[in-house]
Design a protein around this motif. Structure first.
Motif, short mmCIF file in Angstrom:
data_model
loop_
_atom_site.label_atom_id
_atom_site.label_comp_id
_atom_site.label_asym_id
_atom_site.label_seq_id
_atom_site.Cartn_x
_atom_site.Cartn_y
_atom_site.Cartn_z
N UNK A 74 18.31 14.38 13.35
CA UNK A 74 18.15 15.49 12.39
C UNK A 74 18.77 14.34 11.38
N UNK A 75 19.82 13.41 10.91
CA UNK A 75 19.70 12.77 10.06
C UNK A 75 19.26 11.72 9.46
N UNK A 76 18.94 11.00 10.78
CA UNK A 76 17.87 9.80 10.43
C UNK A 76 16.08 11.26 9.50
N UNK A 77 16.06 11.97 10.81
CA UNK A 77 14.52 12.79 10.01
C UNK A 77 15.24 13.02 8.06
N UNK A 78 15.85 13.27 8.03
CA UNK A 78 16.36 13.63 6.46
C UNK A 78 16.20 12.56 6.17
N UNK A 79 17.00 11.65 6.40
CA UNK A 79 16.73 10.36 4.91
C UNK A 79 15.32 9.54 5.12
N UNK A 80 14.09 9.94 6.08
CA UNK A 80 12.91 9.50 5.97
C UNK A 80 12.38 10.75 5.23
N UNK A 81 12.65 11.78 5.46
CA UNK A 81 12.09 13.14 4.32
C UNK A 81 12.06 12.91 3.09
N UNK A 96 0.63 -1.14 0.44
CA UNK A 96 -0.08 -0.10 -0.39
C UNK A 96 0.52 1.45 -0.28
N UNK A 97 1.24 2.03 -1.05
CA UNK A 97 2.55 3.11 -1.63
C UNK A 97 1.75 4.06 -0.73
N UNK A 98 0.08 4.93 -0.61
CA UNK A 98 -0.15 5.73 0.55
C UNK A 98 0.75 5.75 1.66
N UNK A 99 0.29 4.35 2.05
CA UNK A 99 0.53 4.14 3.82
C UNK A 99 1.74 4.17 3.95
N UNK A 100 2.59 3.67 3.20
CA UNK A 100 4.02 3.78 2.95
C UNK A 100 4.70 5.49 3.28
N UNK A 101 4.42 5.85 2.53
CA UNK A 101 4.52 7.28 2.86
C UNK A 101 4.34 8.06 3.60
N UNK A 102 2.76 7.54 4.19
CA UNK A 102 2.67 7.97 5.22
C UNK A 102 3.69 8.39 6.51
N UNK A 103 3.85 6.43 6.09
CA UNK A 103 4.86 6.09 7.32
C UNK A 103 6.45 6.88 7.65
N UNK A 104 6.49 6.83 6.55
CA UNK A 104 8.10 8.23 6.22
C UNK A 104 7.68 9.22 7.27
N UNK A 105 6.29 10.05 6.23
CA UNK A 105 7.06 10.91 7.26
C UNK A 105 6.17 10.80 8.24
N UNK A 106 5.89 10.19 8.49
CA UNK A 106 5.26 9.97 11.08
C UNK A 106 6.40 9.53 11.33
N UNK A 107 7.69 9.24 10.84
CA UNK A 107 8.98 8.71 11.30
C UNK A 107 9.85 9.96 11.20
N UNK A 108 9.86 10.47 9.89
CA UNK A 108 10.73 11.90 9.63
C UNK A 108 10.83 12.62 10.41
N UNK A 109 8.86 13.24 11.22
CA UNK A 109 8.99 13.98 12.24
C UNK A 109 9.10 14.08 13.80
N UNK A 161 10.76 11.00 -2.19
CA UNK A 161 10.22 9.82 -3.95
C UNK A 161 9.56 8.99 -3.97
N UNK A 162 8.74 8.24 -3.38
CA UNK A 162 7.24 7.60 -2.77
C UNK A 162 6.57 8.58 -3.40
N UNK A 163 6.53 9.54 -3.23
CA UNK A 163 5.36 11.14 -3.70
C UNK A 163 5.71 11.45 -5.01
N UNK A 164 6.77 11.31 -5.23
CA UNK A 164 7.09 11.73 -7.15
C UNK A 164 5.81 10.69 -7.33
N UNK A 165 6.71 9.49 -6.57
CA UNK A 165 6.33 8.18 -7.82
C UNK A 165 4.29 8.31 -7.75
N UNK A 166 3.56 8.61 -7.00
CA UNK A 166 2.73 8.80 -6.63
C UNK A 166 1.74 9.68 -7.63
#
Length: 712
Positions: free
Chosen positions: A348-355, A327-340, A360-365
């Motif tokens: 901040x390094x890990x936040x940048x990686x998740x963002x 479920x790509x929409x949910x993968x995208x939302x999980x990345x947003x949450x983990x970044x925050x 990337x997945x947002x651009x795909x969708x």
């Protein structure tokens, strides 16, 4: 936090083939006979099309209740009879039902496969209503996969056909799902426009299911427009409509969205309360994608409460499960949450990686080309529709001048609509599932109470020690490799339990100059599955070694009677639905013959340089509606030296892995078995083990794995 917009399922319109008046009297009144009425009719019906229709309706009832296992069993029975009768309509509906089950379970690959099979048959028989429904459900699958171009293309096809046949329900469904596409794009004016069209239709035809969906979507639009009071009002209306018809999937969605509103209002206590209600229902009905959404929302609450470890746990679980179902929409939302969350922790390094992963997945969708293609498709449809409307209007004016009275009669003929209400269903999950839910909540509390960590670890150690002891008992009961190889030197056993103990088991006996071997997959895995495996092993020993029964079909008959009787299944008040799928193989070396019988199971035989499927009967051993009067069948096959037979459970086939993180599936498994035929039996075992480990990779093992290979 993700706003869970529920898609329309069009499956209701094509599931109820017409009964004769006599049959309607037998099964009950109207289009929604109860499960009891349908099962009573099933007992007296012959192997004809009406039985197929009844099985399909029973399948749909159990899907609505979230009992996908029982629904799948009825679907398999209907397919078996429909295939023998060459009843194409019944086969199409059954494929349609199976597609719905896989859709709810988040297995989009299988859901798409079965919906395409259904569509193919509907096109062949010219059933426009069924074609429209299949296009709609295919659109749903593409929506969940994030392929909005293909999704919208299928929705527009559904809308076009629904308009041609004046199918109001289908038109409302298509408008609703087109609105969903615009929701994901952020075009909320288009969302409202399409859902108001849908709401206008469903209110006229009295479709409470559709009304619930429309209220839900309108509530979401007001949510993103920051009108929380209006949003909450519509979500409560949606919840009420769904509770009236027992729509468990919809009820879970409404609780989730109500929780979203309370979270936005910073009322975290009420928000968490609603999220947990939603999660509980999703776990009971096996909605993996919905569970991923709830995990993400619960993690959001904990992050707002500065419970960062708990928040990280739920966000991570959401990401894992979202990847599992694709479920790509949910993968995208999980990345947003983990970044925050990482940002809040100061990492901040890990936040940048998740963002970056989110971007990337947002651009795909959703990219400019995607938006343009969607707009072009919708414009093309609107233009085509306007042209057709003008031509139709001119024709109507000309016709009106010549035969006004006839035109009125024809127009009136199209005023008939479809009214379908889903039967209120009751939860049938019993004590085991309640216990599982309680244990999960206890686990959540343990995460929040660090002071009890040592105590919990000590308890877990004791429990693990007990389960390890149970493992030794289970291993002692299973026949040893030495014993089996003394009779069958050309054999291997690849056994990989998911947990310490296993719900899969194998069994062996030598009786009356015949070698008998069984491979079984019990309900569940871990401790519950292990209990069932011990029961199955004990009954097999009694049937064969004490009562001297060696015919495979008779062994299955006695095993089924034993399980049904021992677990008190089939009784009116029972909620016990444990059982097993099993294969029994008898090897007669003197006559170079094998005899095979299976209960909802199949095996493979490599014979004459090709792999043949040995299919068993469609019935499982035991279950919620376990019957002791089932007669299983067997098949005898002449074999020659060098033939190989493979008995297995579904753990290998269902394992996720590979580059695209998909299931291994039967086709790939057949290719694996074909490719290892030139090796001796020990090398085959190593090839199978290596293939499984390489495919699984870092993924979690999903189920017990058992494969027995025998070179005859």
């Amino acid at each position: 936090m993700r706003n869970f917009i529920a898609n329309f399922l069009f499956c209701f319109m094509i599931l109820v083939p017409c009964f004769s008046k006599a049959q309607q009297k037998t099964v009950g009144s109207g289009l929604n006979p109860t499960i009891d009425s349908l099962q009573n009719f099933l007992k007296i019906s012959k192997e004809d099309t009406s039985k197929v229709n009844t099985l399909n309706m029973l399948c749909r009832q159990f899907i609505n209740m979230g009992n996908y296992k029982q629904g799948m069993q009825y679907a398999e029975q209907s397919q078996h009879i429909a295939r023998n009768l060459s009843y194409q309509k019944g086969m199409a509906v059954s494929y349609h039902n199976v597609g719905i089950i896989y859709w709810y379970q988040g297995d989009y690959e299988k859901a798409l496969d079965y919906n395409l099979k259904s569509l193919k048959i509907q096109i062949e028989i010219g059933d426009k209503l069924g074609i429209s429904g299949s296009y709609n459900n295919i659109g749903l699958i593409y929506t969940n996969q994030g392929n909005y171009e293909k999704a919208l293309n299928n929705y527009l096809k559904s809308l076009k056909i629904s308009g041609e046949i004046e199918d109001k329900q289908g038109m409302a469904t298509a408008y609703g799902n087109i609105g969903n596409i615009y929701y994901y794009q952020g075009n909320y004016d288009k969302v409202l426009s399409n859902y108001l069209k849908a709401l206008n239709i469903v209110e006229k035809i009295g479709d409470k299911q559709g009304i619930g969906y429309c209220y839900n979507a309108i509530g979401l639009v007001y949510f993103v427009k920051d009108s929380c009071e209006k949003s909450l009002d519509y979500h409560l209306k949606a919840l009420k409509a769904r509770q009236e018809i027992g729509n468990q999937q919809g009820i879970a969605s409404s609780y989730n969205n109500i929780g979203n509103v309370y979270e936005k209002q910073k009322n975290y206590e009420k928000s968490l309360e609603n999220y947990l209600k939603s999660l509980k229902i999703k776990e009971k009905i096996g909605d993996k994608q919905g569970i991923a959404v709830s995990y993400n929302d619960i993690g959001s609450i904990y992050m707002n409460q500065n419970k960062l470890e708990e928040s990280n746990y739920y966000f991570t679980q959401s990401l894992i499960l979202s990847k599992e179902v694709g479920a790509k929409e949910d993968i995208k939302n999980a990345y947003v949450s983990l970044s925050g969350l990482s940002d809040k922790k100061g990492d901040y390094k890990q936040a940048y990686i998740y963002h970056k992963l989110y971007s990337n997945i947002k651009d795909t969708l959703l990219n400019e080309q995607s938006s343009k293609q969607i707009a072009e498709m919708n414009t093309k449809y609107d233009s085509e529709k306007k042209d057709k409307d003008l031509i139709k209007k001119d024709a109507e004016i000309s016709k009106q001048q010549a035969e006004t009275e006839k035109q009125n009669l024809q127009r009136n003929a199209f005023l008939i609509g479809f009214v379908l209400v889903i039967v209120l269903s009751f939860f049938i999950y019993g004590g085991y599932h309640q216990k599982k839910s309680v244990n999960k909540l206890l686990g959540e509390k343990n995460l929040m109470i660090e002071k009890q960590k040592i105590l919990v670890e000590e308890k877990n150690e004791k429990i693990t020690d007990s389960i390890n002891y149970a493992k030794r008992i289970q291993q002692a009961v299973l026949p040893s490799d030495v014993l089996i190889k003394s009779f069958l030197p050309g054999s291997f056993i690849f056994f990989r339990p998911k947990d310490i103990v296993s719900g899969d088991f194998y069994w062996f006996s030598e009786k009356k100059d015949k070698l008998l071997i069984a491979v079984a997959d019990c309900t569940g895995h871990g401790v519950p599955g292990a209990f069932m495996s011990m029961i199955g092993n004990t009954l097999l020993n009694e049937i064969v070694n004490v009562k001297n029964i060696v015919e495979p079909e008779q062994i299955l008959d006695r095993l089924n009677k034993g399980i049904v009787s021992l677990l008190h299944q089939g009784e009116e008040a029972t909620t016990q639905d444990d059982g097993m799928d099993i294969t029994i193989l008898s090897i007669d070396r003197g006559n170079n013959e094998i005899e095979f019988a299976g209960a909802n199971h199949f095996s493979y035989l490599f014979h004459q340089n090709r792999l043949e499927t040995l299919k068993g009967d469609v019935f499982s051993i035991g279950g919620m509606f376990g019957r002791s009067d089932i007669n299983f069948t067997s098949k005898k096959i002449k074999v020659v030296e060098g033939n190989t037979v493979y008995l297995f459970t579904d753990g290998f086939i269902d394992q996720f892995g590979g580059e695209k993180n998909t299931k291994f599936l039967s086709g790939r498994f057949e290719q694996l078995l074909q490719s290892i035929q030139q090796y001796d039996i020990e090398q085959q075992q190593e090839k199978v083990k290596t293939a499984f480990d390489n495919w699984k990779g870092i993924n979690k093992q999903l189920d017990d794995v058992l494969i027995v290979g025998i070179r005859l």
